[in-house]
Design a protein around this motif. Structure first.
Motif, PDB file in Angstrom:
ATOM      1  N   ALA A 161     120.348   6.020  62.825  1.00 12.70           N
ATOM      2  CA  ALA A 161     120.551   6.762  64.076  1.00 12.70           C
ATOM      3  C   ALA A 161     122.044   6.977  64.309  1.00 12.70           C
ATOM      4  CB  ALA A 161     119.945   6.000  65.253  1.00 12.70           C
ATOM      5  N   SER A 190     117.641  -1.459  68.891  1.00  9.69           N
ATOM      6  CA  SER A 190     118.068  -0.082  69.173  1.00  9.69           C
ATOM      7  C   SER A 190     118.830  -0.024  70.491  1.00  9.69           C
ATOM      8  CB  SER A 190     116.849   0.843  69.248  1.00  9.69           C
ATOM      9  OG  SER A 190     116.063   0.521  70.381  1.00  9.69           O
ATOM     10  N   GLU A 250     117.060   3.464  64.796  1.00  8.38           N
ATOM     11  CA  GLU A 250     116.160   3.766  65.905  1.00  8.38           C
ATOM     12  C   GLU A 250     114.714   3.586  65.447  1.00  8.38           C
ATOM     13  OE1 GLU A 250     117.087   7.721  67.046  1.00  8.38           O
ATOM     14  OE2 GLU A 250     116.180   8.668  65.286  1.00  8.38           O
TER      15      GLU A 250
END
Length: 556
Positions: A452, A546, A479
């Motif tokens: 990500a 995350s 993510e």
């Protein structure tokens, strides 16, 4: 010849040999299928049993290979075939035509001789395809079928008497045991059973987040609730007052202590069960997610000869696990360690643990007074809840004891004002309190996560802390995606994020002078404290969790 079920289950790693032997012995006494006995013992979940039976018997599973029919379709086929609805309900089978010219029969035990004889008599000119069915799904469809038939007859009276009897009967026992086995296999910490106006919902808390699992007819709630209250030691007849209970059981192949709570609501009693494995492998400070600097701080606090170390956070943030791990790490056999808890969640060797009993007057304060006469070096208090407990904890710390405890506050700094709000004098907060830690649990990303790109504002904060800590590793932001292993959530397991504030002379001065939380927070930051969100962003930078998860559990 089909392979033996016990051998298949052991090969798949679903049960232990001892579980199979125990089930075979019970089967010899009581009869029944081996798989059903294993489920009833709590050694196996029905989902795993059905999957293994499908392989062993080469039979399809209703709802998987072939979609379930509607209650109207089954009723129509029963009328066309001349089948009595009472017979279907008594035999607990569903018969329908999934395709033109094909007849299917779903049952929990499709090889039952009684069912085979009944089918030969009821359908002499047809040979339905036999299918396996999961109990919960089958019973839900049979309930719908029964309600539809009752509505057509204009009879909506229900079966209250039969449901009361079900509390001790096999279907209810199997439902409850299977529910707990499923929860254990999916790593759930809690089972929530929540009555609604026209049904009831079953939800599991997995990695700190509630996830829906079942939506069942209202008619089954009374039997399930009665069963749970019965095994938890609650009063089945009492539905107006909150009740607590507990029991031990073998669930999903492991021994567990289970705490149950029943709370009256508008539509009935909400029942929550917390699953506490008796063997917990996560104890150990190194396994909890402490960064190197935080781990060194915690270990140094545990070496203090006296004073108070507080761990703060909301319910379910892992405070008790942190304290247990700290005690286990500091239990070198040279110090007398005593705990007073409500409840004792995990038993530690070499440590004296006391369970409070409010009903007989043994509360935290009373237990603490007796503890001090036992010549302890380290005292752990499950929670400081009131002035009396706080006062004794302060006195103990000032007389040469190291006191560990928890507080319910949103951050570390708020612990000082919380103690003062309880009535403790500011100088008695500033002097004995050596350090305060706040914590939360964030979900770990599953292995299915993908790379990500973080927003600049979060990346800069994490990079700055990594540089400050001398972490030269390349950032690995990720993510969630979702896969069968993580049940589509993108997360599997949890890890702690921490905020650790040592009480320096400057901090003592602010506490005594009645400074605001913001002033104390500014000083902590100047002295090098890393707050919850910053620690979470560091873990997101490492690819452990995350950014979305960090933001979910931390406040600004």
């Amino acid at each position: 010849m089909p392979r033996l079920l016990g051998d298949l289950l052991q090969e798949r790693g679903l049960v232990a040999a001892a579980d199979v032997e125990r089930a075979l012995a019970l089967q010899a006494k009581l009869g029944g299928r081996l798989g059903a006995v294993l489920v009833r013992l709590g050694a196996l979940s029905e989902d795993n049993l059905v999957d293994t039976l499908a392989v062993q018997l080469a039979l399809p599973v209703a709802g998987r290979e072939v979609p379930w029919p509607t209650a109207g379709e089954v009723l129509a086929h029963a009328e066309a075939l001349g089948l009595r609805l009472d017979w279907l309900l008594d035999q607990q089978v569903m018969i329908w035509s999934p395709e033109e010219g094909q007849l299917a029969c779903a049952s929990r035990d499709p090889l039952s001789p009684v069912l085979a004889e009944g089918l030969r008599f009821a359908l002499p000119n047809a040979a339905p395809v036999l299918m396996l069915a999961r109990s919960q799904e089958l019973e839900r469809h049979l309930e719908e079928l029964g309600r539809l038939a009752a509505a057509q007859r204009g009879n909506d009276s229900g079966d209250a008497r039969a449901l009361r009897e079900l509390a001790e009967e096999a279907p209810t026992v199997e439902f409850v045991n299977n529910l707990m086995a499923q929860a254990a296999e999916q790593r759930a910490s809690d089972i929530h059973i929540e009555p609604e106006e026209h049904g009831f919902a079953v939800r599991f808390r997995i990695d700190g987040v509630l996830q829906g699992r079942l939506q069942l007819p209202r008619e089954r709630f009374a039997a399930a609730a009665s069963r749970l209250k019965l095994i938890s030691g609650m009063d089945i007849a009492e539905r107006r007052l909150p009740q607590d209970g507990r029991f031990s059981a073998r669930v999903g192949g492991q021994e567990m202590d289970i705490r149950a709570s029943a709370l009256p609501g508008v539509h009935g009693e909400s029942i929550v069960m917390r699953l506490l494995p008796k063997e917990r492998k996560e104890l150990g400070l190194e396994r909890l997610g402490f960064a190197a600097d935080h781990l060194a701080l915690m270990k140094s606090w545990m070496r203090e000869a006296n004073g108070i170390v507080l761990v703060t956070g909301p319910t379910g943030s892992g405070k008790s696990t942190t304290l247990y791990s700290a005690l286990a790490a500091s239990n070198d056999g040279l110090r007398k360690i005593i705990t007073v808890e409500d409840p004792v969640e995990f038993q530690l060797a070499g440590i004296t643990q006391i369970q409070t009993h409010a009903e007989i007057g043994l509360n935290f304060a009373k237990a603490l007074r007796s503890i001090l006469r036992q010549d302890p070096d380290v005292i752990m208090i499950g929670e400081i809840r009131d002035f009396e407990t706080a006062e004794i904890a302060v006195q103990a710390s000032l007389t040469g004891h190291l006191v560990l405890s928890t507080l319910h506050t949103n951050d570390a700094i708020s612990a000082f004002t919380r103690l003062i709000d309880m009535g403790v004098e500011p100088y008695l907060v500033a002097t004995p309190v050596k350090a305060v830690q706040a914590q939360r649990l964030v979900r770990r990303l599953c292995e299915c996560a993908k790379p990500a790109t973080p927003p600049d504002e979060f990346r800069s904060v994490a990079d700055a802390w990594a540089t400050r800590l001398g972490d030269t590793r390349e950032a690995a932001w990720r993510e969630p995606v979702g896969c069968p292993k993580c049940l589509g959530t993108g997360y599997r397991g949890r890890v702690g994020i921490y905020e650790m504030v040592p009480v320096s002379p400057a901090m003592q001065h602010l506490i005594i002078s009645g400074a605001s939380v913001n002033q104390m927070r500014t000083l902590a930051e100047e002295e090098g404290a890393r707050f919850l969100r910053d620690d979470g962003l560091l873990k997101a930078r490492e690819g452990i969790t995350s950014i979305e998860e960090v933001l979910r559990v931390t406040s600004h």
